[in-house]
Motif scaffolding. Structure first.
Motif, PDB file in Angstrom:
ATOM      1  N   TYR A  71       0.817  -1.219   0.000  1.00 51.34           N
ATOM      2  CA  TYR A  71       0.000   0.000   0.000  1.00 51.34           C
ATOM      3  C   TYR A  71       0.849   1.266   0.000  1.00 51.34           C
ATOM      4  O   TYR A  71       0.441   2.302   0.516  1.00 51.34           O
ATOM      5  N   HIS A  88      -4.819   3.570   1.829  1.00 47.04           N
ATOM      6  CA  HIS A  88      -5.662   2.778   0.939  1.00 47.04           C
ATOM      7  C   HIS A  88      -6.861   2.275   1.727  1.00 47.04           C
ATOM      8  O   HIS A  88      -6.750   1.949   2.913  1.00 47.04           O
ATOM      9  N   CYS A  97      -8.930   5.965  -1.452  1.00 50.69           N
ATOM     10  CA  CYS A  97      -8.206   6.166  -0.199  1.00 50.69           C
ATOM     11  C   CYS A  97      -9.151   6.731   0.854  1.00 50.69           C
ATOM     12  O   CYS A  97     -10.176   7.320   0.539  1.00 50.69           O
TER      13      CYS A  97
END
Length: 180
Positions: free
Chosen positions: A42, A135, A172
């Protein structure tokens, strides 16, 4: 505001110390974090191919402008844990970023580190806001931000590219906190 290289102060927590990274930290950083595809999953970077790439990152990206980067180590032994820092996304806002070696996950260490960063940012009278994003499928990072008092402000559709997940922008979660 001029972009001058910074030498961030050493910050010390109960279990951790944040200090300036040096090129001789490259091997520990490569072994402990930068080569691990799970750590970079991520992140905005892909796993490093070799320790020379890690050396290049330290010398060309870390602390070369006004945005500080710290190496995270254990307070008692000096063992490498990860890296952290911030960037000025606006003159009055710092955006936190961090990465930690898998060995150190789920031990509350990153919450301690993030709080050290927040406390340091608050010392700067020009900082009015602290933010961070992660994320949507990264509950560990979202938990760190919540524990440090940042509020979930919303889901940002197609906000950032995570090259380890593919070439398209991903959703996100944005967290933030006013400090003045």
């Amino acid at each position: 505001m001029a972009n001058h290289p910074v030498r961030p102060p050493t910050l010390t927590g109960e279990r951790t110390r944040l200090r300036v990274p040096h090129v001789d930290d490259a091997e520990a950083m490569f072994d402990g974090m930068a080569a691990d595809p799970e750590v970079s999953r991520y992140m905005s970077w892909t796993p490093h191919e070799g320790v020379d790439e890690t050396r290049r990152v330290i010398t060309r990206l870390f602390n070369v402008d006004a945005d500080p980067t710290w190496l995270i180590e254990t307070r008692d032994t000096g063992e490498f844990i990860g890296t952290c820092g911030w960037r000025r996304s606006a003159p009055h806002t710092v955006e936190l970023g961090y990465g930690i070696g898998r060995r150190w996950w789920r031990q509350g260490i990153m919450s301690e580190v993030a709080q050290l960063l927040i406390d340091e940012a608050r010392r700067d009278r020009t900082v009015y806001r602290i933010s961070a994003y992660c994320h949507v499928d990264n509950p560990g990072s979202a938990g760190v931000l919540r524990r440090c008092g940042l509020t979930l402000e919303g889901r940002l559709a197609r906000y950032a590219i995570f090259p380890n997940l593919g070439p398209e922008p991903q959703d996100c979660l944005m967290f933030g906190k006013a400090v003045r």
